[in-house]
Write an enzyme that holds these catalytic residues in place. Structure first.
Site, PDB file in Angstrom:
ATOM      1  N   LEU A   1       0.803  -1.215   0.000  1.00  0.00           N
ATOM      2  CA  LEU A   1       0.000   0.000   0.000  1.00  0.00           C
ATOM      3  C   LEU A   1       0.838   1.269   0.000  1.00  0.00           C
ATOM      4  O   LEU A   1       0.445   2.279  -0.591  1.00  0.00           O
ATOM      5  CB  LEU A   1      -0.905  -0.002   1.242  1.00  0.00           C
ATOM      6  CG  LEU A   1      -1.703   1.268   1.526  1.00  0.00           C
ATOM      7  CD1 LEU A   1      -2.833   1.420   0.512  1.00  0.00           C
ATOM      8  CD2 LEU A   1      -2.253   1.251   2.943  1.00  0.00           C
ATOM      9  N   TYR A   2       1.988   1.256   0.670  1.00  0.00           N
ATOM     10  CA  TYR A   2       2.754   2.473   0.888  1.00  0.00           C
ATOM     11  C   TYR A   2       3.196   3.088  -0.441  1.00  0.00           C
ATOM     12  O   TYR A   2       3.931   2.471  -1.212  1.00  0.00           O
ATOM     13  CB  TYR A   2       3.975   2.196   1.759  1.00  0.00           C
ATOM     14  CG  TYR A   2       3.655   1.658   3.142  1.00  0.00           C
ATOM     15  CD1 TYR A   2       2.402   1.834   3.729  1.00  0.00           C
ATOM     16  CD2 TYR A   2       4.614   0.962   3.875  1.00  0.00           C
ATOM     17  CE1 TYR A   2       2.120   1.341   4.991  1.00  0.00           C
ATOM     18  CE2 TYR A   2       4.341   0.470   5.137  1.00  0.00           C
ATOM     19  CZ  TYR A   2       3.089   0.659   5.694  1.00  0.00           C
ATOM     20  OH  TYR A   2       2.813   0.163   6.945  1.00  0.00           O
ATOM     21  N   SER A   3       2.739   4.307  -0.676  1.00  0.00           N
ATOM     22  CA  SER A   3       3.017   5.029  -1.923  1.00  0.00           C
ATOM     23  C   SER A   3       2.712   4.173  -3.142  1.00  0.00           C
ATOM     24  O   SER A   3       3.427   4.202  -4.150  1.00  0.00           O
ATOM     25  CB  SER A   3       4.475   5.511  -1.966  1.00  0.00           C
ATOM     26  OG  SER A   3       4.700   6.542  -1.029  1.00  0.00           O
TER      27      SER A   3
END
Length: 322
Positions: A56-58
């Protein structure tokens, strides 16, 4: 650096885990690969062998950066990632279905430039997928050699208990760790989750040990918060900044002053001094954040000091896992 077993396994992880949500380009306070490389190199020099990210991160950029900066260290580190949240707009682009797990695992491995991760964690509980389907898919990935162990993140105690019980009924891989929110301003995990983890010998990997930066002391009572993190992090304001949170912060600042260290170091030391905590996940976007976190490991707090910082806390509504 101290190294502990990851729950009831033989895998050794450093007492601090470097969280990489800040690696990427989704928000102005995040850092790209050049700065991330300097921080990860220094972290390894200081003995950290445990690194955590998520697809999910960035929108995957964090995994790409982690893969790029850690590829030369891969055989020496413990690499963890997570999946669950939407990675697209189509119906099967989220959740813990077999379809989503297998597809996203392959995509994560490609971004991470590796053939396996050591720990794959379910980022949230999926209310729409039978837990049996999720556990069997994860177990297949273990047997395929794509993941070493499985862990969970941010769920109610009844959900985690159900997953453990079901995995034993099925004879498949069990969760060995739990990432949950735990800090001096959010201690609701002490009600049921932490006793469960202790009883089942499951590793506790607290996220947000500094309450998203609130416990650094940079935010002052009565002042309107204004920082890149506060402006971009929608849950930050509603989750903290209550009068009782500042009451806790006041005492943390007092203890920090008495010991001649920073407020953030004392707040992190409180988490590190809990004997049931395996490895707090520390998000780092500046080198001095890393150096301070390492130094916090050496801070010993007396029972009186621990209780003194805990005393102002008031029970609050459990933050919903979704």
């Amino acid at each position: 650096m101290r190294y502990l077993n990851l729950g009831n396994t033989g895998l050794k992880v450093s007492k601090l885990c470097l969280g990489t949500m800040g690696f990427g380009n989704a928000e102005e306070w995040m850092i790209e690969s050049d700065e991330a490389r300097k921080i990860t190199n220094r972290a390894i020099d200081l003995g950290i062998n445990f690194f955590d990210t998520a697809n999910l991160y960035s929108a995957g950029r964090s995994e790409e950066i982690v893969g790029e900066v850690l590829k030369d260290y891969r055989k020496d580190i413990v690499l963890a990632t997570k999946l669950y949240f939407p990675m697209g707009s189509r119906p099967n682009d989220r959740g813990l279905s077999r379809y989503h797990i297998l597809r996203e695992m392959d995509r994560s491995l490609k971004r991470l430039q590796t053939d396996h991760v050591d720990l794959l964690q379910t980022h949230r509980w999926d209310y729409e997928t039978p837990v049996e389907e999720t556990l069997i898919a994860l177990d297949d990935l273990v047997h395929d050699g794509k993941i070493g162990y499985i862990g969970g993140s941010t769920m109610y105690a009844w959900q985690f208990t159900k997953a453990i019980y079901t995995s034993r009924l099925l004879g498949v891989s069990e969760f060995v760790s739990m990432q949950d929110q735990y800090n001096l301003c959010y201690r609701e995990e002490e009600r049921e989750v932490i006793p469960l983890l202790k009883d089942q010998k499951i590793a506790m990997l607290p996220w947000s040990p500094l309450a998203r930066g609130f416990l650094t002391g940079k935010y002052k009572r009565g002042e309107t918060p204004d920082s890149p993190r506060y402006r971009s992090d929608k849950p930050f304001g509603p989750r903290f900044f209550r009068p009782e949170d500042f009451d806790v912060l006041d005492v943390v600042e007092e203890v920090a002053k008495e010991k001649g260290v920073s407020t953030s170091q004392i707040a992190l030391a409180w988490v590190l001094n809990k004997d049931f905590v395996t490895s707090p996940i520390v998000g780092v976007t500046k080198m001095h954040h890393l150096e301070e976190a390492i130094q916090a490991m050496e801070i010993r707090l007396s029972k009186e000091e621990m209780e003194r910082m805990e005393k102002p806390y008031k029970l609050r509504t459990i933050t919903p896992p979704q």
